[in-house]
Design a protein around this motif. Sequence first.
Motif, short mmCIF file in Angstrom:
data_model
loop_
_atom_site.label_atom_id
_atom_site.label_comp_id
_atom_site.label_asym_id
_atom_site.label_seq_id
_atom_site.Cartn_x
_atom_site.Cartn_y
_atom_site.Cartn_z
N ALA A 36 0.83 -1.20 0.00
CA ALA A 36 0.00 0.00 0.00
C ALA A 36 0.87 1.26 0.00
O ALA A 36 0.60 2.21 -0.75
CB ALA A 36 -0.94 -0.01 1.21
N ILE A 37 1.91 1.27 0.83
CA ILE A 37 2.81 2.43 0.87
C ILE A 37 3.53 2.59 -0.47
O ILE A 37 3.67 3.70 -1.00
CB ILE A 37 3.82 2.29 2.02
N GLY A 38 3.99 1.47 -1.01
CA GLY A 38 4.66 1.53 -2.31
C GLY A 38 3.72 2.03 -3.40
O GLY A 38 4.13 2.84 -4.26
N LEU A 39 2.45 1.59 -3.38
CA LEU A 39 1.48 2.07 -4.37
C LEU A 39 1.23 3.56 -4.21
O LEU A 39 1.14 4.30 -5.21
CB LEU A 39 0.18 1.29 -4.21
N PHE A 40 1.13 4.03 -2.96
CA PHE A 40 0.89 5.46 -2.73
C PHE A 40 2.04 6.31 -3.27
O PHE A 40 1.82 7.31 -3.97
CB PHE A 40 0.70 5.71 -1.24
N LEU A 41 3.26 5.90 -2.99
CA LEU A 41 4.41 6.65 -3.49
C LEU A 41 4.49 6.60 -5.01
O LEU A 41 4.81 7.60 -5.66
CB LEU A 41 5.71 6.08 -2.88
N LEU A 42 4.18 5.44 -5.57
CA LEU A 42 4.20 5.32 -7.02
C LEU A 42 3.16 6.22 -7.67
O LEU A 42 3.43 6.90 -8.69
CB LEU A 42 3.95 3.86 -7.42
N LEU A 43 1.95 6.25 -7.07
CA LEU A 43 0.92 7.14 -7.62
C LEU A 43 1.31 8.60 -7.49
O LEU A 43 1.01 9.40 -8.38
CB LEU A 43 -0.40 6.88 -6.89
N LEU A 44 1.98 8.97 -6.40
CA LEU A 44 2.45 10.35 -6.27
C LEU A 44 3.44 10.71 -7.37
O LEU A 44 3.35 11.77 -7.99
CB LEU A 44 3.11 10.55 -4.90
N VAL A 45 4.40 9.82 -7.60
CA VAL A 45 5.40 10.08 -8.65
C VAL A 45 4.75 10.15 -10.02
O VAL A 45 5.00 11.07 -10.81
CB VAL A 45 6.50 9.00 -8.61
N VAL A 46 3.88 9.16 -10.31
CA VAL A 46 3.21 9.15 -11.60
C VAL A 46 2.31 10.37 -11.76
O VAL A 46 2.25 10.99 -12.83
CB VAL A 46 2.41 7.84 -11.77
N GLY A 47 1.58 10.74 -10.67
CA GLY A 47 0.72 11.91 -10.75
C GLY A 47 1.50 13.19 -10.97
O GLY A 47 1.11 14.05 -11.78
N GLY A 48 2.62 13.36 -10.27
CA GLY A 48 3.45 14.54 -10.48
C GLY A 48 4.01 14.60 -11.89
O GLY A 48 4.03 15.66 -12.53
N LEU A 49 4.48 13.45 -12.39
CA LEU A 49 4.99 13.42 -13.76
C LEU A 49 3.89 13.72 -14.77
O LEU A 49 4.11 14.44 -15.75
CB LEU A 49 5.61 12.04 -14.02
N PHE A 50 2.70 13.17 -14.51
CA PHE A 50 1.57 13.44 -15.41
C PHE A 50 1.20 14.92 -15.42
O PHE A 50 0.92 15.51 -16.47
CB PHE A 50 0.38 12.58 -14.99
N THR A 51 1.20 15.53 -14.23
CA THR A 51 0.89 16.96 -14.16
C THR A 51 1.91 17.79 -14.91
O THR A 51 1.55 18.71 -15.68
CB THR A 51 0.83 17.40 -12.69
#
Length: 494
Positions: free
Chosen positions: A14-29
């Motif tokens: 869950a923690i790994g997924l949260f961090l991954l989504l943060l990185v992917v979301g920032g890159l997407f933005t």
Amino acid sequence: MALSVFRTLYARLAIGLFLLLLVVGGLFTFLSLASVREYSAAVSHQLNRDLARNLVSDRNLVTDGKLNRDALRQLFELYMTINPSIEIYLLDREGQILSYSADPDKIKRNRVSLEPIRTLLENPEAYPLPGDDPRSHDRHKVFSVTPVPSAEDPTGYLYVVLRGEEYDLAESMVHSDRLLQMGAGALAVSLVVGLLAGLVFFRLLTRRLSRLTERVEAFESGMSPERTPAVDGKGDDIDYLTARFDQMAGRIAAQLDQLKDKDAQRRQLVAQVSHDLRTPLASIQGYIEALRLKQDTLSGDERARFLDVALAETHRLGRLVEELFELAALDAREKQPTPEPFVVAELLHDVVQKHRPEAEHAGVSLSIVEVAPVRVLADIAMTERVLDNLIGNAINHSPRASEITLGVAAGEHGAEITVADAGPGIDAADMDHLFEPFYQAPGSSRIGHAGLGLAIAQRMVSLQQGRLSVRSDTGAVFSVWLPLADEPEGAAGK
């Protein structure tokens, strides 16, 4: 020991997924903002690529084939007021800036590169094509351009920067406010939805691992885990791991049971050995003490008889100790056979001749009724020891005036040696325990034997890849199967 919540695989996923989504979301933005800028530049260029030519024709900047400077100055003043997002520059044929509509204090370049200008004039579809921004030494922007006063006889270019400084200011305000708010909202929604979906998926994925962990902990605490159906090749890695754990747990439980049985047998062995050693020692001690106390009153024959009994007990004690060491060596596999081919009938005749005096003394006859001329692959000394024990056991259990018959028969892949007595036979309840050390059937009349002979014989036969079995007819019939010498090694254990 139970795992803490944050040390579980589910929590780490869950923690790994949260961090991954943060990185992917920032890159997407970041990529989205950059794409929006590129897209707006392309749209602006497409909509205004003919702006420079239209300004020349609509504002009458060319009169009698010459550039009208007054009209150009009015155009500068007009567009600085009504459309400050564009900047208009007049260039000569070398790209030098002659005049412009922008603030003079903010102009950083004296000339602009002609390469993008010529490219756009040759191919108007080549957009978005950035050109030099006179307000910066390194910035490039989309532009519209047309030769003046005409394309046939140009003396310069009307160079229109479509996204000027005012546009940059407005864009930065929008990006810093509305777009960032929209991007942050979209990112937050994406993170929440993705995280919830990932948590549900990970929970489904790790649920079986959690159950397996509980079973491991239960097994560690001494509880027997429930068996799961066997994996038939359709399950995944977790099913395979669960099945392997069940097999391992089953083997460990079986080994623990065997250890318990071995420990019980060891205790029984120690008790039996102590008893069997105590009996001859007590007898020896009793007769020696009697000789010492009554040596003056005993006749010579009585003293000789006492000494004979004590000597016989020492022989009995020596045989017991020797058998114990032999049994221990066989169980530890310290004593290994040396197989060699030999004719088993010749060995059987020799062993019978060796035991004939003992049999005659017991009033029993030994006879060989069937002999097949077969060669076996076995250890001669061990085989002789096995026959010694079986014949000695048959003599001890046979009544006087009875017959012990022996024979050798050729069987499939091996030879079978039989020793049959005319004794009372063996009860069915005693069959399963007959080859256990120190086992003696209830009511047995054997005196001077510890019950190790059959156990030693069974281990020796097993070490030679053979089999020792027993059945009860009118008496006991022991059968020894040994592999043939001419058979390949793979057939020996069939």
